[in-house]
Design a protein around this motif. Structure first.
Motif, mmCIF file in Angstrom:
data_model
loop_
_atom_site.group_PDB
_atom_site.id
_atom_site.type_symbol
_atom_site.label_atom_id
_atom_site.label_comp_id
_atom_site.label_asym_id
_atom_site.label_seq_id
_atom_site.Cartn_x
_atom_site.Cartn_y
_atom_site.Cartn_z
ATOM 1 N N SER A 170 128.672 15.550 -10.203
ATOM 2 C CA SER A 170 128.725 14.456 -11.176
ATOM 3 C C SER A 170 129.349 13.194 -10.586
ATOM 4 N N ASP A 171 130.065 13.330 -9.462
ATOM 5 C CA ASP A 171 130.645 12.153 -8.809
ATOM 6 C C ASP A 171 129.579 11.210 -8.290
ATOM 7 N N LEU A 172 128.365 11.698 -8.145
ATOM 8 C CA LEU A 172 127.266 10.817 -7.727
ATOM 9 C C LEU A 172 126.941 9.786 -8.809
ATOM 10 N N ARG A 173 127.438 9.992 -10.020
ATOM 11 C CA ARG A 173 127.241 9.007 -11.097
ATOM 12 C C ARG A 173 128.416 8.030 -11.196
ATOM 13 N N ASN A 174 129.414 8.247 -10.336
ATOM 14 C CA ASN A 174 130.572 7.356 -10.303
ATOM 15 C C ASN A 174 130.285 6.252 -9.287
ATOM 16 N N HIS A 175 129.960 5.065 -9.786
ATOM 17 C CA HIS A 175 129.520 3.991 -8.891
ATOM 18 C C HIS A 175 130.623 3.535 -7.941
ATOM 19 N N VAL A 176 131.877 3.638 -8.378
ATOM 20 C CA VAL A 176 132.982 3.245 -7.502
ATOM 21 C C VAL A 176 133.042 4.171 -6.287
ATOM 22 N N LEU A 177 132.941 5.490 -6.520
ATOM 23 C CA LEU A 177 132.976 6.452 -5.415
ATOM 24 C C LEU A 177 131.753 6.319 -4.517
ATOM 25 N N VAL A 178 130.597 6.183 -5.143
ATOM 26 C CA VAL A 178 129.366 6.045 -4.364
ATOM 27 C C VAL A 178 129.442 4.815 -3.465
ATOM 28 N N ASP A 179 129.943 3.702 -4.007
ATOM 29 C CA ASP A 179 130.048 2.473 -3.206
ATOM 30 C C ASP A 179 131.016 2.650 -2.042
ATOM 31 N N LYS A 180 132.124 3.397 -2.273
ATOM 32 C CA LYS A 180 133.077 3.650 -1.181
ATOM 33 C C LYS A 180 132.417 4.432 -0.051
ATOM 34 N N VAL A 181 131.619 5.448 -0.420
ATOM 35 C CA VAL A 181 130.941 6.245 0.606
ATOM 36 C C VAL A 181 129.907 5.398 1.339
ATOM 37 N N LYS A 182 129.167 4.599 0.595
ATOM 38 C CA LYS A 182 128.157 3.735 1.218
ATOM 39 C C LYS A 182 128.803 2.734 2.173
ATOM 40 N N GLU A 183 129.944 2.181 1.771
ATOM 41 C CA GLU A 183 130.649 1.238 2.640
ATOM 42 C C GLU A 183 131.065 1.918 3.937
ATOM 43 N N THR A 184 131.539 3.155 3.829
ATOM 44 C CA THR A 184 131.918 3.912 5.025
ATOM 45 C C THR A 184 130.708 4.164 5.917
ATOM 46 N N MET A 185 129.598 4.505 5.298
ATOM 47 C CA MET A 185 128.380 4.757 6.077
ATOM 48 C C MET A 185 127.935 3.495 6.805
ATOM 49 N N ASP A 186 127.982 2.369 6.117
ATOM 50 C CA ASP A 186 127.569 1.110 6.744
ATOM 51 C C ASP A 186 128.534 0.708 7.853
ATOM 52 N N ARG A 187 129.829 0.815 7.571
ATOM 53 C CA ARG A 187 130.843 0.376 8.534
ATOM 54 C C ARG A 187 130.843 1.251 9.785
ATOM 55 N N SER A 188 130.586 2.548 9.600
ATOM 56 C CA SER A 188 130.642 3.492 10.726
ATOM 57 C C SER A 188 129.261 3.852 11.264
ATOM 58 N N HIS A 189 128.239 3.182 10.764
ATOM 59 C CA HIS A 189 126.860 3.395 11.232
ATOM 60 C C HIS A 189 126.435 4.860 11.096
ATOM 61 N N ILE A 190 126.672 5.415 9.908
ATOM 62 C CA ILE A 190 126.291 6.793 9.611
ATOM 63 C C ILE A 190 124.995 6.785 8.824
ATOM 64 N N ASP A 191 124.016 7.507 9.314
ATOM 65 C CA ASP A 191 122.737 7.611 8.616
ATOM 66 C C ASP A 191 122.182 9.019 8.829
ATOM 67 N N LYS A 192 120.933 9.228 8.443
ATOM 68 C CA LYS A 192 120.372 10.580 8.528
ATOM 69 C C LYS A 192 120.254 11.090 9.959
ATOM 70 N N SER A 193 120.327 10.174 10.937
ATOM 71 C CA SER A 193 120.209 10.599 12.335
ATOM 72 C C SER A 193 121.487 11.241 12.869
ATOM 73 N N ASN A 194 122.626 10.935 12.256
ATOM 74 C CA ASN A 194 123.891 11.465 12.770
ATOM 75 C C ASN A 194 124.788 12.076 11.694
ATOM 76 N N ILE A 195 124.286 12.177 10.461
ATOM 77 C CA ILE A 195 125.113 12.701 9.365
ATOM 78 C C ILE A 195 125.574 14.140 9.630
ATOM 79 N N ASP A 196 124.716 14.957 10.250
ATOM 80 C CA ASP A 196 125.107 16.342 10.535
ATOM 81 C C ASP A 196 126.299 16.389 11.480
ATOM 82 N N MET A 197 126.252 15.596 12.540
ATOM 83 C CA MET A 197 127.343 15.572 13.516
ATOM 84 C C MET A 197 128.636 15.074 12.873
ATOM 85 N N VAL A 198 128.549 14.026 12.068
ATOM 86 C CA VAL A 198 129.734 13.471 11.423
ATOM 87 C C VAL A 198 130.360 14.499 10.478
ATOM 88 N N CYS A 199 129.544 15.150 9.669
ATOM 89 C CA CYS A 199 130.068 16.147 8.723
ATOM 90 C C CYS A 199 130.677 17.331 9.457
#
Length: 374
Positions: A335-364
């Motif tokens: 249900s946290d996926l409906r929390n726009h504040v949390l989603v935006d924080k994760v998206k900001e981290t992905m953008d800032r750290s260049h995390i996408d589907k090509s490297n998400i497995d390694m990062v996790c």
């Protein structure tokens, strides 16, 4: 022969199961008597030894003293050393938790000589008669060597729950990981302990067999659970740290690391394959993606499968946001996926750290390793 160590004060071991968060921790053994499992690094540098019953009783006395101080039955004093501070902290924590449960550390306290273990249990019950449950990690091969009458005596003295690291029911993986047991031995131990009146927590480690063994591991592990019908089934997703011996198998290509999506798929097959049992299933570990995956069998089985299917049916970008959110500790439920504040924080981290589907497995994977002390 084990070298006798003089009493050096109250001791605490390195770990406990999440379900023992409110228990009094008493150290019976130092380290692990087996200490050969290739997926575990908790006790590699801890020489195994069994503490003397008289030393454990001194720890109990110290806890009794500090409990009495906290409850106003003894005049207070300053803690004298690190062990005294540990005992004070543990006593305070336990008093706030109603003092109903105790957990014996470290690995497999059933290795303490039987008469000494009974002596400790009797002493502990006399000191704190309100205790309802005493628990310990236990290996299946150890349980299978214990006389049923002795197991019943332990249960009578409230040592009435065993945490058993089943990990998998697949014999090939058990051998590869040097677990020191077999599928049949795990079944025998679970049935034997429950017949003595002892509750069983069986730990299942999805991902241990890599992509190569995922399907068979799920099916074989479910078969063990179906034959034992344990009180609790607890899911412990695997974290692959480079300092573990099993890492060699991934470097050599013997096993291939599954990602979170594949691990959830293995868990789905496992739950789907559980039949005619009444266990409580729980995903109560920091390494699991779906912490809310829990319920009583058989009535909650479809609800649990539905939760998994909801996650697996999410668009890939939503799955990745939740995966990273969980690994960063920002998200705990879908249900946290409906929390726009949390989603935006994760998206900001992905953008800032260049995390996408090509490297998400390694990062996790790296974040999982950082989450546990191995």
């Amino acid at each position: 022969m084990q070298k006798i160590q003089p009493y050096s004060g109250f001791e605490l071991g390195p770990i406990r199961p999440p379900s023992e968060a409110y228990s009094l921790l008493l150290r019976i053994n130092r380290g692990c008597g087996w200490n050969k499992c290739r997926f575990c690094g908790f006790y590699r540098d801890v020489p195994f030894s069994i503490r003397r019953a008289e030393d454990v009783k001194k720890d109990i006395d110290l806890i009794r003293f500090w409990v009495d101080v906290i409850q106003g039955k003894q005049p207070p004093r300053q803690a004298r050393d690190d062990g005294d501070y540990e005992a004070l902290s543990m006593a305070y924590h336990w008093v706030q938790s109603d003092m109903r449960s105790v957990f014996f550390q470290d690995g497999n306290s059933l290795l303490m000589p039987p008469q000494e273990l009974i002596e400790v249990l009797e002493y502990l019950n006399a000191a704190f008669p309100q205790i309802q449950r005493i628990t310990t990690y236990a290996r299946s091969d150890t349980i299978n060597r214990i006389d049923p009458a002795r197991l019943k005596r332990y249960a009578e003295l409230k040592l009435n729950r065993f945490h058993i690291g089943l990990e998998t029911g697949n014999d090939e993986i058990l051998k590869l990981m040097r677990k020191g047991t077999t599928k049949q031995a795990q079944i025998q131990a679970g049935i034997k302990a429950m017949a003595a009146g002892i509750e069983i927590n069986e730990f299942y480690m999805p991902g241990m067999g890599g992509r190569e063994y995922a399907r068979q591991s799920a099916l074989d592990t479910a078969d063990v659970m179906n034959q034992v019908d344990p009180d609790f089934i607890r899911i412990r997703s695997m974290a692959l740290a480079e300092n573990l011996e099993m890492y060699e198998d991934y470097e050599k290509g013997i096993l291939t690391r599954p990602n979170d999506i594949e691990t959830i798929g293995e868990i789905r097959l496992f739950i789907e394959s559980l039949h005619d049992i009444h266990s409580w299933v729980d995903s109560d570990h920091i390494l699991n993606i779906l912490l809310e995956l829990k319920g009583r069998l058989p009535q909650d089985k479809e609800k649990m499968l539905g939760l998994i299917d909801y996650f697996l049916d999410l668009p890939e970008d939503q799955q990745n946001i939740f995966r990273l959110g969980r690994r960063l500790g920002l998200m705990g439920q879908l249900s946290d996926l409906r929390n726009h504040v949390l989603v935006d924080k994760v998206k900001e981290t992905m953008d800032r750290s260049h995390i996408d589907k090509s490297n998400i497995d390694m990062v996790c994977d790296r974040l999982m390793i950082r989450a546990i002390p191995i």
